[in-house]
Design an enzyme around this catalytic site. Structure first.
Site, mmCIF file in Angstrom:
data_model
loop_
_atom_site.group_PDB
_atom_site.id
_atom_site.type_symbol
_atom_site.label_atom_id
_atom_site.label_comp_id
_atom_site.label_asym_id
_atom_site.label_seq_id
_atom_site.Cartn_x
_atom_site.Cartn_y
_atom_site.Cartn_z
ATOM 1 N N PRO A 85 -12.063 -6.887 0.276
ATOM 2 C CG PRO A 85 -11.688 -7.651 -1.910
ATOM 3 C CD PRO A 85 -12.275 -6.503 -1.134
ATOM 4 C CG HIS A 95 -8.448 -4.046 3.349
ATOM 5 N ND1 HIS A 95 -8.380 -3.139 2.316
ATOM 6 C CD2 HIS A 95 -8.377 -5.276 2.772
ATOM 7 C CE1 HIS A 95 -8.280 -3.793 1.166
ATOM 8 N NE2 HIS A 95 -8.262 -5.098 1.416
ATOM 9 N NE ARG A 135 -3.720 -2.595 0.992
ATOM 10 C CZ ARG A 135 -4.359 -3.428 0.185
ATOM 11 N NH1 ARG A 135 -4.248 -3.341 -1.115
ATOM 12 N NH2 ARG A 135 -5.142 -4.376 0.670
ATOM 13 C CE LYS A 148 -2.189 -9.403 -9.120
ATOM 14 N NZ LYS A 148 -2.242 -8.977 -7.736
ATOM 15 C CG ASP A 155 -3.367 -11.850 -1.943
ATOM 16 O OD1 ASP A 155 -2.946 -10.684 -2.076
ATOM 17 O OD2 ASP A 155 -4.491 -12.206 -2.337
ATOM 18 C CG ASN A 164 -3.915 -3.601 -5.704
ATOM 19 O OD1 ASN A 164 -2.809 -3.715 -5.178
ATOM 20 N ND2 ASN A 164 -5.008 -4.137 -5.189
HETATM 21 O O1 DOR Z 1 -8.449 -10.274 -1.431
HETATM 22 C C1 DOR Z 1 -7.856 -9.535 -2.192
HETATM 23 N N1 DOR Z 1 -7.364 -8.347 -1.782
HETATM 24 N N2 DOR Z 1 -7.687 -9.913 -3.458
HETATM 25 C C2 DOR Z 1 -7.196 -9.056 -4.380
HETATM 26 O O2 DOR Z 1 -7.062 -9.448 -5.500
HETATM 27 C C3 DOR Z 1 -6.841 -7.669 -4.024
HETATM 28 C C4 DOR Z 1 -6.474 -7.604 -2.613
HETATM 29 C C5 DOR Z 1 -6.324 -6.190 -2.119
HETATM 30 O O3 DOR Z 1 -5.609 -5.405 -2.749
HETATM 31 O O4 DOR Z 1 -6.869 -5.867 -1.065
HETATM 32 ZN ZN ZN Z 2 -3.224 -9.635 -4.134
#
Ligand code: DOR
Ligand code: ZN
Length: 450
Positions: free
Chosen positions: A331, A317, A78, A159, A313, A108
């Site tokens: 998510p 948040h 982030r 990606k 992964d 992202n």
């Molecule tokens: O659960 C997820 N969170 N899947 C994703 O593909 C994106 C990720 C996020 O950036 O929070």
């Molecule tokens: Zn991811």
């Protein structure tokens, strides 16, 4: 005494920066009881203690395994406009605490890492704050020129989020943009990673979420990835494969010579739909947690040596965001501080051979993304080391270093703890406690990796 740099001399004169002693070292696929000497950021000696030089600092690794520095190839650090969720210091400190010396950051963010300007901005911010090694994946660039420039600047690959509207439109109209990107990646030997889901429709609760993000929409997306890899000859990587059937398709394609690899996450191995139903948004992630039988089948592939990488992964948040309604809650599960304890517990219980853990968390990530001089323990290699100790403890997200202090693994008992984390010879985790300053890490650029 004058310090001998870069070389270890015979006799008592030689002094190196650091040595690790009394450990069980994962060395050339076997366990060696001994130690490692480190100087100037590199491993200079692996051997029995009497053969090691004197050192300025000695780490006692009794009851510990010494592994090559672990590499997490799927981390959302982030920062920038999302630094309220995680920043380069908290994210990389969480990596150090979790035993990772090297992480690959996802694009992202706000702004996204898809142009040279945005990459430079990110790298600049990260340089001052990171405590482990950070490499970057770029997002889908707006132009071919941007893509070429990003490669020149040193990204480790691209990606692509397939469920994005622009990408979906591109795929349904012949994948022109994707093919362009894959051709550029191929030219430079870089890999393109895909979030493989092609959904349609909307959801409002857990059941409709599972219907929209169903198994078939992942399988179809994975088939598209394989087709694109075949068509272009580019290296393709599928992120967080959650469906056994999709994994099987990748394994089959690989056997037929297609250049495709894939990763699975600890949450898709150890948790299921039932946990999502019990925990709600805390266990909300994409792709979703799946049926118990599917998780067992995925784990069987791991133990069979058929999976390329395990990645966390790490998708942090805020707890506040996770408390929104199920539809609104974003998510993502923070995974940097739970991945190694969970997996090493499996090693201790005899469910997972140690050599597979090292292959999945260090060797393969290094080879697949091109982290040279990393992923193994050898004289002359980077002094990135992960030391893990046999200790019984319970996962408690309130103790996380990550800003995301929630976890679907809350309360789970584990049998191992990251004890020392050594990044380029610097000890950033000491006896399970952080001993690092912001900026002590490094930004890795693929073009000039040393
Ligand atoms: O659960 C997820 N969170 N899947 C994703 O593909 C994106 C990720 C996020 O950036 O929070
Ligand atoms: Zn991811």
């Amino acid at each position: 005494m004058e310090k001998s740099r870069n070389c270890v001399q015979e006799g008592s004169e030689a002094v190196v920066d650091l040595k690790l002693v009394n450990g069980s070292i994962f060395f050339r696929r076997k366990i060696l009881e001994g130690g490692i000497a480190v100087d100037n950021g590199y491993i200079v000696k692996v051997g029995k203690e009497p053969n090691l030089p004197e050192a300025d600092l000695t780490l006692d690794c009794t009851d510990c395994f010494i592994l090559p520095g672990l590499i997490d190839v799927h981390v959302h650090l982030r920062d920038l406009k999302l630094s309220y969720k995680e920043d380069f210091f908290t994210g990389t400190a969480a990596a150090a605490k979790g035993g990772f010396t090297t992480v690959l950051d996802m694009p992202n963010t706000i702004p996204p890492t898809n142009t040279p300007e945005n990459l430079k901005l990110k790298a600049y911010e990260a340089r001052g704050r990171a405590v482990v090694e950070v490499g970057f994946l770029a997002g889908l660039p707006p132009t071919e020129k941007d893509a070429e420039e990003l490669v020149k600047l040193g990204v480790f690959g691209f990606k692509v989020y397939m469920d994005n509207k622009e990408v979906k439109t591109d795929i349904s109209s012949g994948s022109k943009k994707l093919k362009q990107l894959l051709n550029i990646a191929k030219k430079h030997g870089l890999r393109v990673a895909f979030h493989a889901e092609l959904t349609s429709g909307d959801y409002w609760d857990i059941n409709s979420f599972l219907t929209v993000h169903n198994e078939e929409c992942e399988v179809k997306a994975v088939e598209t990835c394989i087709r694109l890899a075949k068509l272009t000859g580019a290296k393709v990587h599928v992120c967080h494969v959650s469906i056994f059937k999709a994994a099987e398709k990748i394994i089959k394609a690989k056997r037929e010579g297609v250049n495709v690899t894939f990763e699975v996450t600890p949450h898709h191995l150890f948790l299921t739909e039932d946990d999502l139903k019990k925990l709600g948004s805390i266990a909300k992630t994409l792709p979703p947690l799946r049926k118990p039988e599917n998780a067992r089948q995925l784990y069987r592939l791991v133990r069979g040596g058929l999976v390329d990488i395990i990645a966390s992964d790490h998708a942090p948040h805020t707890t506040q965001e996770k408390k929104e309604s199920f539809k609104e809650a974003p998510p993502g599960i923070p995974g940097l501080e739970t991945t190694l304890p969970l997996l090493f517990t499996e090693v201790i219980k005899g469910n997972l051979p140690l050599h597979l853990l090292v292959r999945l968390l260090a060797q393969n990530p290094a080879v697949i993304y091109g982290f040279k001089k990393r992923g193994y323990i050898e004289e002359g290699g980077r002094a990135n080391l992960t030391v893990v100790k046999r200790v019984r403890w319970r996962i408690n997200p309130e103790d996380f270093t990550s800003k995301a202090r929630y976890s679907p693994f809350k309360g789970v008992e584990v049998l191992a703890k990251p004890w020392f984390t050594v990044v380029s010879g610097r000890v950033v985790l000491t006896k399970g406690e952080l001993t690092c300053k912001p900026g002590e890490g490094a930004i890795l650029l693929r073009k000039n990796l040393r």
